[in-house]
Every structure is written in C-alpha cells, then in structure tokens.
Design a protein around this motif. Structure first.
Motif, PDB file in Angstrom:
ATOM      1  N   ILE A   3       0.843  -1.183   0.000  1.00 41.94           N
ATOM      2  CA  ILE A   3       0.000   0.000   0.000  1.00 41.94           C
ATOM      3  C   ILE A   3       0.890   1.249   0.000  1.00 41.94           C
ATOM      4  O   ILE A   3       0.627   2.202  -0.733  1.00 41.94           O
ATOM      5  N   SER A   4       1.957   1.225   0.779  1.00 40.20           N
ATOM      6  CA  SER A   4       2.877   2.371   0.810  1.00 40.20           C
ATOM      7  C   SER A   4       3.411   2.681  -0.574  1.00 40.20           C
ATOM      8  O   SER A   4       3.406   3.832  -1.012  1.00 40.20           O
ATOM      9  N   TRP A   5       3.888   1.654  -1.262  1.00 33.99           N
ATOM     10  CA  TRP A   5       4.442   1.881  -2.597  1.00 33.99           C
ATOM     11  C   TRP A   5       3.367   2.379  -3.557  1.00 33.99           C
ATOM     12  O   TRP A   5       3.593   3.333  -4.305  1.00 33.99           O
ATOM     13  N   LEU A   6       2.200   1.758  -3.538  1.00 32.30           N
ATOM     14  CA  LEU A   6       1.140   2.139  -4.470  1.00 32.30           C
ATOM     15  C   LEU A   6       0.701   3.586  -4.278  1.00 32.30           C
ATOM     16  O   LEU A   6       0.566   4.330  -5.255  1.00 32.30           O
ATOM     17  N   THR A  53      11.699  -2.467  -9.759  1.00 34.24           N
ATOM     18  CA  THR A  53      11.864  -3.893  -9.500  1.00 34.24           C
ATOM     19  C   THR A  53      11.284  -4.193  -8.119  1.00 34.24           C
ATOM     20  O   THR A  53      11.084  -3.269  -7.310  1.00 34.24           O
ATOM     21  N   PRO A  54      11.061  -5.466  -7.803  1.00 31.81           N
ATOM     22  CA  PRO A  54      10.598  -5.791  -6.449  1.00 31.81           C
ATOM     23  C   PRO A  54      11.543  -5.275  -5.356  1.00 31.81           C
ATOM     24  O   PRO A  54      11.096  -4.895  -4.274  1.00 31.81           O
ATOM     25  N   GLN A  55      12.839  -5.216  -5.643  1.00 30.75           N
ATOM     26  CA  GLN A  55      13.802  -4.722  -4.657  1.00 30.75           C
ATOM     27  C   GLN A  55      13.602  -3.221  -4.407  1.00 30.75           C
ATOM     28  O   GLN A  55      13.715  -2.760  -3.270  1.00 30.75           O
ATOM     29  N   LYS A  56      13.313  -2.464  -5.460  1.00 29.61           N
ATOM     30  CA  LYS A  56      13.075  -1.030  -5.267  1.00 29.61           C
ATOM     31  C   LYS A  56      11.724  -0.790  -4.598  1.00 29.61           C
ATOM     32  O   LYS A  56      11.585   0.124  -3.797  1.00 29.61           O
ATOM     33  N   VAL A  57      10.729  -1.606  -4.941  1.00 30.08           N
ATOM     34  CA  VAL A  57       9.427  -1.496  -4.270  1.00 30.08           C
ATOM     35  C   VAL A  57       9.620  -1.653  -2.763  1.00 30.08           C
ATOM     36  O   VAL A  57       9.033  -0.917  -1.973  1.00 30.08           O
ATOM     37  N   ALA A  58      10.469  -2.577  -2.364  1.00 32.86           N
ATOM     38  CA  ALA A  58      10.707  -2.840  -0.939  1.00 32.86           C
ATOM     39  C   ALA A  58      11.339  -1.643  -0.229  1.00 32.86           C
ATOM     40  O   ALA A  58      11.226  -1.519   0.993  1.00 32.86           O
TER      41      ALA A  58
END
Length: 169
Positions: free
Chosen positions: A41-44, A89-94
């Motif tokens: 949710i934070s990333w979105l 990427t998933p790593q940057k999303v994190a």
C-alpha cells in the motif's frame, strides 16, 4: 459544466480513496506485501502521488511538490530524487516504506492541492495544448490529465485490494 469542473471532481475522488485506503492502518500493514513480488500500500500510494506530482507539475510548468516542499527528505527512501516508481523492480518497491499513513496522506494532500490550484484556473481550450511530442500522436494536456487520473485510480484500487487481503487474515 466545464471540463475543469469534471477534472476537479475526478481528482477529488482520488483523494477520497487515498484517505480511505490508508486510514487506520499500522506501518506494518502499509508496508506489507502479499508476496515478495507484489506492491505494498505504501508503494502504491507513494507511486500514484509521485506520478500525479511529476506529470501535472510538468504540464503546468510548476515545480514538483516532492522537491519544493521537501517531501523527498521527509520520506528518506534512498532513491533518486526524480524517481516516480515507474519500472521499479521488487527490490526497489521494498525500499518504499513509511512509519505512518500520515506521511503518505500528507504528501498526497499537498500534491492534490497543487493539482487543484492548476485545474481551477484551467481554460477548456488549454486541454488541446500538446504537452509531450515524444508519442504518436503527440499527447495533449487533456489526454495527459486523463492518463494520470486513470493511473491513479487503478493504483488506489490496487491498494484497496491489498488492504482487503490484509484485513481478511
């Protein structure tokens, strides 16, 4: 009704949904990802806000709220200052994590205020102005504003879906 009135109403609905999806969630819930390849949710919410901030500022000739109001430092994400999340990427999303929903909602509200300020003074004829010649056909202001609106509504809907998953457990 003028086109600007429709746009003001539509962008207001994004704000309502951002508040609804973030309201009452803990930092753990905001930062949780259904799996390690999914968005939180934070990333979105951060991403949809960054896109609105970037695209509307560019179209209006204004500075992005992210930089002008020091939101980049408040978030402290360790990403390039101009990063909007596009192609993450998933790593940057994190890397996109917050301590509370207040930060997300505060940034969204500041961007929303700047967007509304621009939209309220918009002349209907201005919607035909080309704002991006790198596409075929070139992108007009009207198309850009609807594109941002569509993208933001999709992402806030995804955030609501993630919230539903979290609350079902």
């Amino acid at each position: 009704m003028h086109a600007k009135d429709v746009l003001v109403d539509a962008y207001g609905r994004i704000q309502e949904e951002v508040h609804a999806v973030v309201d009452g969630l803990s930092a753990d819930d905001l930062n949780a990802r259904p799996d390690d390849r999914a968005n939180s949710i934070s990333w979105l919410v951060w991403h949809l806000t960054r896109i609105q901030d970037d695209h509307v500022a560019d179209a209006s000739g204004r500075e992005q709220v992210w930089q002008s109001q020091d939101w980049a430092d408040r978030f402290g994400l360790g990403l390039p200052r101009k990063d909007t999340g596009y192609g993450h990427t998933p790593q940057k999303v994190a890397k996109v994590r917050v301590d509370s929903g207040d930060l997300l909602v505060g940034y969204y509200d500041a961007v929303h205020e700047q967007t509304l300020s621009y939209l309220q003074d918009l002349d209907d004829d201005e919607l035909d102005r080309v704002v991006d010649k790198s596409w075929s056909p070139p992108v007009t202001l009207g198309v850009r504003l609807i594109s941002v609106l569509s993208d933001d509504l999709q992402h806030v809907g995804q955030a609501a879906f993630v919230r539903g998953i979290l609350q079902s457990h």
